[in-house]
Design a protein around this motif. Structure first.
Motif, short mmCIF file in Angstrom:
data_model
loop_
_atom_site.label_atom_id
_atom_site.label_comp_id
_atom_site.label_asym_id
_atom_site.label_seq_id
_atom_site.Cartn_x
_atom_site.Cartn_y
_atom_site.Cartn_z
N THR A 188 -3.07 -14.14 0.94
CA THR A 188 -2.55 -12.78 0.77
C THR A 188 -1.35 -12.56 1.68
OG1 THR A 188 -3.23 -10.48 0.48
CG2 THR A 188 -3.98 -11.55 2.50
N ALA A 189 -0.39 -11.79 1.18
CA ALA A 189 0.77 -11.40 1.96
C ALA A 189 1.83 -12.48 2.13
CB ALA A 189 0.37 -10.87 3.35
N PRO A 208 3.35 5.51 -10.63
CA PRO A 208 4.05 6.21 -9.53
C PRO A 208 4.77 5.23 -8.60
CG PRO A 208 1.68 6.79 -9.58
CD PRO A 208 1.91 5.79 -10.67
N ARG A 209 4.15 4.09 -8.39
CA ARG A 209 4.77 3.09 -7.52
C ARG A 209 6.03 2.53 -8.18
NH1 ARG A 209 1.35 -1.61 -4.46
NH2 ARG A 209 -0.30 -0.04 -4.55
N THR A 216 0.89 -1.17 0.00
CA THR A 216 0.00 0.00 0.00
C THR A 216 0.91 1.20 0.00
OG1 THR A 216 -0.29 -0.23 2.37
CG2 THR A 216 -2.13 -0.93 1.00
N PHE A 217 0.46 2.29 -0.56
CA PHE A 217 1.39 3.31 -1.05
C PHE A 217 0.87 4.69 -0.68
CE2 PHE A 217 3.21 5.56 -4.88
CZ PHE A 217 4.53 5.39 -4.53
N LEU A 246 3.35 -5.10 -6.71
CA LEU A 246 2.34 -4.59 -7.65
C LEU A 246 2.77 -3.37 -8.44
CD1 LEU A 246 -0.99 -5.06 -5.64
CD2 LEU A 246 -0.05 -6.49 -7.45
N ALA A 306 1.25 -2.41 -11.82
CA ALA A 306 -0.09 -1.84 -11.95
C ALA A 306 -0.11 -0.34 -11.72
CB ALA A 306 -1.03 -2.52 -10.95
N SER A 307 1.01 0.29 -11.45
CA SER A 307 0.98 1.69 -11.02
C SER A 307 2.30 2.38 -11.37
CB SER A 307 0.76 1.73 -9.50
OG SER A 307 1.09 2.99 -8.99
#
Lengths: 266, 266, 266
Positions: free
Chosen positions: B190-191, B118-119, B83-84, B112, B115-116
């Motif tokens: 998840t994780a 900026p990330r 998460t960002f 991820l 998918a982004s």
């Protein structure tokens, strides 16, 4: 009209509806839809694991400068108001804009609005954007519907409304379905409703009729809950079991157990 | 050169490498390293429990006015981009400065980024700070490496790169190892990758050779996954079992099961 | 005076105290108190599930414009400092104001203050607001008490202080109790102490004597831990089992297992 979820007739199975719900689980596992979830930090981990178990791909970011891209790449969006910080509100505004513009299905879960006027106001503003479906509990429904019955409220808001309860009532304003699957332990696990809302978002990606999709998702989690309860020792083993059951249940098992029917309005 | 993780030869066990990996788990339980984790809210609880089960001491704060102190007190740092939000980005800048200045091992998990934009840009800036190791999945590797093979990418970035897959490939640019342990259910929790990255950070505190440490951590979680799968009924009982297995597995059990080997480049 | 938790005499059962603690669990299930929790994102899900299992109703929002309403509607407040961002600090200030003004019980859990000077300063400011009870671990106690013994520190702060350890010591400055229930696996599950603090907040709503309430809550979670350990395979199955045990244990089971006694000061 009595509130729908008190309808005892909802307990029977309509064979065609049960088959329709059962087919959903198979389609989810083929389609593997991406579901972007704006949900509270209490619910994030459980919701992600529920979606993964059902064959879906969750994402959860809230950052204002990347959420548009995530929603654009996703097949559906969940907006849950369970925690209500400034960043989540900003992310929600952007995400709903993308979903509405790109005609992606999105689900509103107005968690705990009965306890907070600002949250209720935010939920009303989101409702005006016409979510594909809304899932809520009794006190939340009472806060939003202000005395209206389920079907009338769904008609007025031009959306599918799913009211969770011992029997779930789901209405699009014209038709109403009842889903009687589930187990009382579902109320003893935090984020169970949030996870159900996420499954509705997923279901909307593989079934164009939003009423059927919403009912099928609630049938799926309700049946998984019944399977989970068989060997649970308490709410935590129940939570483990329900995710395992979502992963293992197949269309035949779902069809056999689904207690879904058209609802009579008295 | 073919991408490493398609290398079938990776399935065999190199006895010396297996012993080396097995020794790690014993050292972790003696050293009990502190690992500060900047990780997403979906992963925090599971990551903390994975670290505790392996004998480590996790901390997770993100507050700008205290993270420097936490990283200073820690033995290693994990930076996961799952998460960002703005606060996480600010915390990351401070934390990496401390880790670099104090020569503490740190791990980048560019979750991820495919998918982004900026990330991905943020991940590239962090990569330029030379993390001790980077762990990522196929799509993330593709986004960062832009066509380069694993070994070439590791060499260019002057870091250890661990590419998760059915067989994990781990390279420092000169040497490449393959770890074939694991179970398909790991992808349904998840994780799981975030937790693996946290174990790499921990392993780097007890083994100076970053390539060996990274491979040992992936062997550890892969073997735990195989043990977990033996009695799992689905992904949630698998997640419970893998943490239990991380707690219970000993060096002998790890050495017997480790499928680690030097990778041949074709 | 020796630190209380080294008191071997704490292992015995005082029958009247055990009965008093056992009665608590029954009252919680009747009263179903609402507990608003300001707690860290690592602990939120587990804390909510622990409260639900014990018959309570958790809420977790941090939004500055709605937290006052949530605390007003709640029966008790938990303030845990485990993650320490700006929004949480602002929310805490508002929430404590409401709790103090409305004379609602509130619990301070000064998590990890030994590692962070700003967090320790914030904890001291909160302590000056006179929480109904404080629960902490050894290093946190050392940071706050600065050499004072448990009873003297409780007296000076005019609050109940619960110091977790192999044997828990609980003092209101005049009386001191020892609770010897628990299991070493409790230290291998993240957020176990945070969840214990939440149970103390809940207990304070059904028992006016804060010393008894605090000791009863620690007896409850300690007994649940002992039950959980009987069939645990490691820390994750232990965490599942302890929530199940909190849900299943009844007053008779609790009375039989409680190891609570008045503490002798040597």
């Amino acid at each position: 009209m009595r509130p729908f979820h008190q309808q005892p007739d909802g307990l029977a199975q309509d064979g065609a509806l049960a088959q329709q719900s059962a087919a959903l689980v198979a389609r989810l596992r083929v389609r593997k839809p991406r579901v972007h979830c704006i949900t509270n930090t209490v619910a994030q981990n459980f919701t992600a694991n529920v979606l993964l178990a059902a064959g879906c791909l969750p994402s959860m970011t809230l950052a204002a400068d990347e959420i548009a891209g995530f929603v654009h790449s996703a097949d559906a969006l969940l907006v849950n108001l369970g925690t209500f910080d400034a960043e989540r509100r900003a992310a929600t505004a952007i995400a709903v804009d993308v979903a509405v513009r790109e005609k992606k299905p999105w689900v509103l879960d107005p968690a705990l609005i009965e306890a907070s006027a600002p949250r209720a106001a935010f939920a009303r503003a989101l409702l005006a954007r016409r979510p594909t479906a809304v899932r809520l509990n009794g006190p939340e429904f009472a806060a939003l519907a202000q005395g209206a019955a389920l079907e009338a409220f769904a008609r007025a808001q031009a959306t599918v409304v799913a009211l969770s309860g011992e029997t779930d009532g789901i209405s699009d304003g014209a038709r109403t379905l009842a889903v009687a699957n589930g187990d009382p332990l579902m109320a003893k696990v935090t984020a169970m409703g949030c996870a159900a809302s996420a499954l509705i978002a997923a279901a909307l990606t593989v079934e164009r009729d939003a009423l059927s999709a919403t009912a099928a998702a609630l049938t799926l989690i309700g049946v998984a809950g019944e399977i989970a309860a068989q060997t649970a020792q308490g709410p935590a083993s129940f939570a483990v079991n329900i995710v395992d059951a979502l992963y293992r249940v197949d269309a035949a098992g779902l069809a056999a157990r689904a207690r879904i029917s058209a609802a009579k309005v008295s």
